[in-house]
Structures are given as C-alpha cells and as structure tokens.
Design a protein around this motif. Structure first.
Motif, PDB file in Angstrom:
ATOM      1  N   THR A 105       0.701  -1.337   0.076  1.00 41.93           N
ATOM      2  CA  THR A 105       0.072  -0.031  -0.013  1.00 41.93           C
ATOM      3  C   THR A 105       0.699   1.222   0.054  1.00 41.93           C
ATOM      4  O   THR A 105       0.563   2.270  -0.790  1.00 41.93           O
ATOM      5  CB  THR A 105      -1.073   0.052   1.124  1.00 41.93           C
TER       6      THR A 105
ATOM      7  N   SER B  11      -3.994   1.672   8.595  1.00 40.75           N
ATOM      8  CA  SER B  11      -4.346   2.003   7.152  1.00 40.75           C
ATOM      9  C   SER B  11      -5.822   2.500   7.385  1.00 40.75           C
ATOM     10  O   SER B  11      -6.509   3.137   6.316  1.00 40.75           O
ATOM     11  CB  SER B  11      -4.330   1.182   6.154  1.00 40.75           C
TER      12      SER B  11
ATOM     13  N   ASN C 289      -3.090   6.904   0.613  1.00 37.48           N
ATOM     14  CA  ASN C 289      -2.540   6.043   1.383  1.00 37.48           C
ATOM     15  C   ASN C 289      -1.535   6.740   2.433  1.00 37.48           C
ATOM     16  O   ASN C 289      -0.318   6.255   2.362  1.00 37.48           O
ATOM     17  CB  ASN C 289      -1.650   4.887   0.485  1.00 37.48           C
TER      18      ASN C 289
ATOM     19  N   PHE D  76      -7.732   6.131   0.660  1.00 34.08           N
ATOM     20  CA  PHE D  76      -7.137   4.727   0.379  1.00 34.08           C
ATOM     21  C   PHE D  76      -7.382   4.478  -1.345  1.00 34.08           C
ATOM     22  O   PHE D  76      -8.509   4.668  -1.759  1.00 34.08           O
ATOM     23  CB  PHE D  76      -7.840   3.497   1.170  1.00 34.08           C
TER      24      PHE D  76
END
Length: 282
Positions: A199, A220, A214, A229
């Motif tokens: 990520t 996250s 991100n 995201f």
C-alpha cells in the motif's frame, strides 16, 4: 523501564540501524541487486542523515522532556480519561490518538504547498527501497518532530508509551519502504488495518491520484475512514514525483537539499495533478 528512560534516543537509533541493515541485506538477496548500484543509491540517501540527525536528536530530546513533564503533571487529554495509568487501555488510547494525528501530519505535508516543498524530496526517490526511509530533508524533520512535540503536549503521553510507539512506528516505516512485498492474499487482509509495503509503494507512485493517497503511518484505517485509500497493480507503480523525473537530478544531493527553496523545481506542471480525482476503494 529505567533503561528506556535513561537512554531512549540511543535505543531508538540502535534498533533503527539494525532494522535497516537487515532489510538492506534481504533486498540484496531477494532481488539479486548489484551491490555497487544499491550501495551508491543507499549512500545518496544516507547523506541526509548527516543533516537530519542533529535536528532529530535535539528536537527528540524536547519530545521526551515534554512527555516526562506531562506524566509528572498528569497533563493532557489522555490523562483526563477514566483510565488506569500505564494500563493496556491507557496505552492503546494514546497509541491510536498519536497515529491519528500522524495521519493528518502526512496529509498536511502534501496539501500545504510550503510543507510539500520539503516532503517532495522524499518522494523524488525513483528507486524506493529500505534506504528511502532516511531520505528526509532536514526541513521536514524540523516540521515533523515539532508537530510531535505539540501532539505529546496536547495528549499527554507517558515516555514509556511514546518509546514503544516509536519503535513500532520505525519498524513499519522501514518495512513499508522495503522492496519486499506481501503476497496479494496476505496483503488484502493485513492492509485492512495496517500499512504494508504494497500500500505504501502506491503512495510513492509518481502522479496523482496515487501520490495523494495511502497516507497512513501505522494504521491504514484512517485512509479508509477519510476516503484516501487507493489500490493499483504493483507492476504498474512508477516511483518518483512528476515535478521532476530527471534521474540525474534526483541523484544529485546538492540539488535535492536546495530544491525546496526553488519554487520552479517544486510545483507540478503536469495537468494530471489538477484534473485527476482520487478513486477511493472502501
């Protein structure tokens, strides 16, 4: 805990160095990289330590002084909650709160033009690996640790909790820049909560919307909550920053250290920066 209180900075630096050397060797073996090429790239990034370390040590000392003061005075928002001091619940609340503010710090470094001038030096690395973690302009170090001082003062965080959080944060920051990625099936599960190399490398893609996605530091979940995201195929990631994709300029340390002070070398002229909108994945 007495050892942690007496030598917090030394312990942090030793742990940080050990993790870097381990993953540096792991990358060398897993990806069959040429030692000379990797060493030159790492040496370039390591040069930033010369300027960053004095700033980091000086301001981190203040962080621990403030943390000790808040602990002695029971000062800060976390201390106002009905939690037993040094309990697991106390630690978890402090841990999550700091990580929440770390997320917004990272957003700020991208969204505020003045701060982006310094943060883009980190993004200018066109071959992201474990050494990219230390590719930080001293101007950004000043902003980052000063921000932490303010957060510790507002929240009130015991120094022991802060140290544990810093160790975890350092480990994830380092591993998230590593070339060693997780298999897709494991990443799909782990990245639901934690930042992974998969990520974070998307965050280092050279153009928007991925560059501004991100942002998470440890968790996250903030990116999912605030719709920042994103996903993309690892094979399609191109490291760098579209403001300057010149390989030689991004290998020139003098150019990198002075770039934040030259607006012509900072701001993007790529239309994709202005027109693209982030397609979020929830």
């Amino acid at each position: 805990m007495s050892i942690l209180n007496e030598n917090p900075l030394v312990l942090q630096l030793i742990a940080y160095a050990l993790i870097i050397f381990f993953f540096w060797g792991l990358e060398l073996i897993l990806f069959s990289e040429k030692v000379k090429k990797k060493a030159l790239h790492s040496l370039l990034n390591a040069k930033f330590i010369i300027f960053v370390l004095p700033v980091q040590i000086a301001l981190s000392t203040i962080v621990f002084i403030v943390a000790n003061w808040t602990q002695d005075k029971q000062w800060g928002l976390v201390y106002q909650l009905p939690l037993n001091e040094f309990s697991i619940a106390h630690f978890l609340v402090a841990f999550i709160c700091i990580d929440f503010f770390d997320y917004w710090y990272h957003v700020m470094m991208h969204r505020v033009p003045f701060f982006w001038r310094f943060h883009q030096v980190h993004h200018s690395d066109m071959d992201v690996d474990i050494s990219t973690t230390v590719r930080e302009h001293p101007g950004e170090t000043t902003v980052r640790v000063s921000f932490l001082i303010g957060i510790v003062f507002i929240l009130g965080v015991p120094v022991q909790f802060l140290l544990i959080k810093q160790f975890i944060q350092s480990f994830i920051n380092l591993t998230s820049h590593s070339k060693a990625k997780l298999p897709d099936r494991y990443n799909a599960i782990i990245s639901l909560i934690f930042v992974t190399p998969n990520t974070h490398h998307i965050h280092h893609h050279y153009v928007l919307p991925q560059t501004d996605s991100n942002y998470g530091d440890i968790f996250s979940i903030w990116d999912r909550v605030f719709s920042t995201f994103s996903k993309m195929k690892q094979s399609e990631i191109v490291h760098g920053i579209d403001t300057n994709m010149n390989v030689e300029e991004n290998k020139d340390f003098k150019n990198l250290i002075t770039r934040p002070f030259d607006g012509n070398r900072v701001h993007s002229t790529n239309p994709i920066y202005k027109k693209n909108k982030l397609k979020t994945v929830k």
